[in-house]
Design an enzyme around this catalytic site. Structure first.
Site, PDB file in Angstrom:
ATOM      1  N   LYS A  45      70.890 -19.805 -24.211  1.00 49.23           N
ATOM      2  CA  LYS A  45      71.354 -18.575 -24.876  1.00 49.23           C
ATOM      3  C   LYS A  45      70.892 -18.525 -26.334  1.00 49.23           C
ATOM      4  O   LYS A  45      70.679 -17.432 -26.876  1.00 49.23           O
ATOM      5  CB  LYS A  45      72.874 -18.454 -24.737  1.00 49.23           C
ATOM      6  CG  LYS A  45      73.340 -18.274 -23.285  1.00 49.23           C
ATOM      7  CD  LYS A  45      72.799 -16.986 -22.678  1.00 49.23           C
ATOM      8  CE  LYS A  45      73.087 -16.835 -21.206  1.00 49.23           C
ATOM      9  NZ  LYS A  45      72.603 -15.572 -20.644  1.00 49.23           N
ATOM     10  N   TYR A  76      73.423 -24.479 -20.888  1.00 47.13           N
ATOM     11  CA  TYR A  76      73.684 -23.029 -21.011  1.00 47.13           C
ATOM     12  C   TYR A  76      73.529 -22.570 -22.457  1.00 47.13           C
ATOM     13  O   TYR A  76      72.832 -21.589 -22.737  1.00 47.13           O
ATOM     14  CB  TYR A  76      75.098 -22.750 -20.503  1.00 47.13           C
ATOM     15  CG  TYR A  76      75.500 -21.298 -20.564  1.00 47.13           C
ATOM     16  CD1 TYR A  76      74.983 -20.378 -19.666  1.00 47.13           C
ATOM     17  CD2 TYR A  76      76.413 -20.841 -21.513  1.00 47.13           C
ATOM     18  CE1 TYR A  76      75.353 -19.035 -19.716  1.00 47.13           C
ATOM     19  CE2 TYR A  76      76.799 -19.516 -21.572  1.00 47.13           C
ATOM     20  CZ  TYR A  76      76.268 -18.616 -20.669  1.00 47.13           C
ATOM     21  OH  TYR A  76      76.635 -17.298 -20.729  1.00 47.13           O
TER      22      TYR A  76
HETATM   23  P1  NAD Z   1      78.118 -13.635 -12.734  1.00 46.79           P
HETATM   24  O1  NAD Z   1      77.812 -15.025 -12.250  1.00 46.79           O
HETATM   25  O2  NAD Z   1      79.469 -13.072 -12.449  1.00 46.79           O
HETATM   26  O3  NAD Z   1      77.014 -12.633 -12.150  1.00 46.79           O
HETATM   27  C1  NAD Z   1      75.644 -12.964 -12.282  1.00 46.79           C
HETATM   28  C2  NAD Z   1      74.827 -12.128 -11.313  1.00 46.79           C
HETATM   29  O4  NAD Z   1      73.471 -12.555 -11.468  1.00 46.79           O
HETATM   30  C3  NAD Z   1      75.199 -12.314  -9.852  1.00 46.79           C
HETATM   31  O5  NAD Z   1      75.251 -11.065  -9.196  1.00 46.79           O
HETATM   32  C4  NAD Z   1      74.062 -13.177  -9.294  1.00 46.79           C
HETATM   33  O6  NAD Z   1      73.781 -12.931  -7.917  1.00 46.79           O
HETATM   34  C5  NAD Z   1      72.901 -12.767 -10.175  1.00 46.79           C
HETATM   35  N1  NAD Z   1      71.876 -13.795 -10.265  1.00 46.79           N
HETATM   36  C6  NAD Z   1      72.044 -15.105 -10.564  1.00 46.79           C
HETATM   37  N2  NAD Z   1      70.863 -15.742 -10.486  1.00 46.79           N
HETATM   38  C7  NAD Z   1      69.932 -14.814 -10.167  1.00 46.79           C
HETATM   39  C8  NAD Z   1      68.539 -14.865  -9.927  1.00 46.79           C
HETATM   40  N3  NAD Z   1      67.845 -16.011 -10.005  1.00 46.79           N
HETATM   41  N4  NAD Z   1      67.906 -13.714  -9.618  1.00 46.79           N
HETATM   42  C9  NAD Z   1      68.587 -12.552  -9.503  1.00 46.79           C
HETATM   43  N5  NAD Z   1      69.911 -12.449  -9.692  1.00 46.79           N
HETATM   44  C10 NAD Z   1      70.574 -13.572 -10.015  1.00 46.79           C
HETATM   45  O7  NAD Z   1      77.795 -13.627 -14.289  1.00 46.79           O
HETATM   46  P2  NAD Z   1      78.410 -12.733 -15.489  1.00 46.79           P
HETATM   47  O8  NAD Z   1      79.594 -13.439 -16.015  1.00 46.79           O
HETATM   48  O9  NAD Z   1      78.506 -11.317 -15.065  1.00 46.79           O
HETATM   49  O10 NAD Z   1      77.257 -12.930 -16.572  1.00 46.79           O
HETATM   50  C11 NAD Z   1      76.197 -12.000 -16.760  1.00 46.79           C
HETATM   51  C12 NAD Z   1      75.406 -12.436 -18.000  1.00 46.79           C
HETATM   52  O11 NAD Z   1      76.265 -12.449 -19.131  1.00 46.79           O
HETATM   53  C13 NAD Z   1      74.816 -13.838 -17.886  1.00 46.79           C
HETATM   54  O12 NAD Z   1      73.545 -13.883 -18.499  1.00 46.79           O
HETATM   55  C14 NAD Z   1      75.800 -14.683 -18.661  1.00 46.79           C
HETATM   56  O13 NAD Z   1      75.214 -15.844 -19.188  1.00 46.79           O
HETATM   57  C15 NAD Z   1      76.219 -13.715 -19.751  1.00 46.79           C
HETATM   58  N6  NAD Z   1      77.514 -14.049 -20.343  1.00 46.79           N
HETATM   59  C16 NAD Z   1      78.646 -14.092 -19.601  1.00 46.79           C
HETATM   60  C17 NAD Z   1      79.874 -14.418 -20.192  1.00 46.79           C
HETATM   61  C18 NAD Z   1      81.182 -14.484 -19.436  1.00 46.79           C
HETATM   62  O14 NAD Z   1      82.205 -14.830 -20.039  1.00 46.79           O
HETATM   63  N7  NAD Z   1      81.230 -14.143 -18.154  1.00 46.79           N
HETATM   64  C19 NAD Z   1      79.906 -14.705 -21.556  1.00 46.79           C
HETATM   65  C20 NAD Z   1      78.723 -14.656 -22.293  1.00 46.79           C
HETATM   66  C21 NAD Z   1      77.541 -14.324 -21.669  1.00 46.79           C
END
Ligand code: NAD
Length: 256
Positions: A156, A152
């Site tokens: 990033k 991961y």
């Molecule tokens: P989440 O898992 O809650 O939601 C992700 C969404 O992406 C889901 O609706 C899923 O169906 C969709 N998805 C996954 N794979 C897919 C694909 N191949 N095609 C289309 N849709 C797809 O994730 P989140 O926590 O909301 O994270 C969103 C972004 O923010 C991500 O890129 C994650 O790496 C980043 N992020 C999250 C956090 C955190 O603490 N949650 C921290 C830093 C960065």
């Protein structure tokens, strides 16, 4: 004046959903893109109470699907001004356990999606004869290596590199490219990571989340809306003179 249009991936839940809701409040028509079409439709239905949205099914790791989804959104909503390449996977992968299959999967979803989203957006911006804004999801884990997240974190960091390069390549076309770096956000992805950390230590999920809170200067976990506020800035005119940046929105975890 026609309404500006934003295409947001991974918007069926979590951070992407909050971004869709926030950009709708900012006045954008929204393409809610996700491979979970049912969830995407729910987000779109909620937005349609006060704004305008359509749901689009897409697997962001598949270049053809990304091009088709962006084109569909552009045709149905009449334009494209902003793309938010937000969808991503966050599996816990102790470094010695990583398999080629996991590598393929996580890099194609997290990194491939950013290349394909950028390309599809450029095509649409060119067809419409204007520039636009490309916004990519990195992470605090894309600024500092995080334990047990070698796959991961690698993706990033890559997204920051792609963001910087694309910013240089696309400035001539009046396209800005920036990224946002959330901290620990209360979403299903983060709950899953905390669950695995807790399980490995024989503790409950609440304990797992607390392990992350202690590193946050502001002393609380992030709401998805905190991140959406940062993306609102990157999508709006106040960020017109910013490109190639990766903004930390983490409550004070990483200081550069
Ligand atoms: P989440 O898992 O809650 O939601 C992700 C969404 O992406 C889901 O609706 C899923 O169906 C969709 N998805 C996954 N794979 C897919 C694909 N191949 N095609 C289309 N849709 C797809 O994730 P989140 O926590 O909301 O994270 C969103 C972004 O923010 C991500 O890129 C994650 O790496 C980043 N992020 C999250 C956090 C955190 O603490 N949650 C921290 C830093 C960065």
């Amino acid at each position: 004046m026609t309404q500006k249009v934003a295409f947001i991936t991974g918007a069926a839940q979590g951070i992407g959903k909050a971004i869709a809701e926030r950009l709708s409040k900012d006045g954008f028509a929204i393409a809610v893109a996700d491979f979970n079409l049912e969830g995407a439709q729910q987000t779109a239905d909620e937005i349609n109470k006060d704004g305008k949205a359509i749901a689009v099914k897409v697997d962001v790791s598949d270049r053809d699907q990304v091009f088709a989804a962006v084109e569909k959104a552009c045709n149905e909503l009449g334009d494209l001004n902003v793309i938010v390449n937000n969808a991503g996977l966050g599996p816990t992968t102790p470094i010695e356990t990583i398999t080629p299959e996991q590598f393929e999967k996580v890099y194609s979803v997290n990194v491939g999606s950013v290349y394909w989203g950028i390309q599809a957006a450029i095509k649409c911006f060119h067809e419409k004869g204007h520039g636009g804004k490309i916004i990519n999801a990195s992470s605090q884990a894309g600024q500092v290596g995080n334990p047990n997240l070698a796959l991961y974190s690698g993706t990033k960091f890559a997204i920051r590199g792609i963001t910087q390069t694309a910013a240089r390549d696309l400035a001539k076309d009046n396209i800005t490219v920036n990224a946002y770096c959330p901290g620990i956000v209360k979403t299903p992805m983060m709950m899953d990571i905390a669950h695995h950390v807790a399980e490995a230590n024989g503790k409950d999920d609440e304990w797992g989340m607390q392990q992350y809170t202690k590193d946050i200067a502001l002393g609380r976990l992030s709401e998805p809306s905190d991140v959406a506020a940062c993306v609102s800035y990157l999508a709006g005119p106040d960020s017109d003179y910013m490109t190639g940046q990766a903004l930390l929105i983490d409550g004070g975890m990483v200081f550069n």
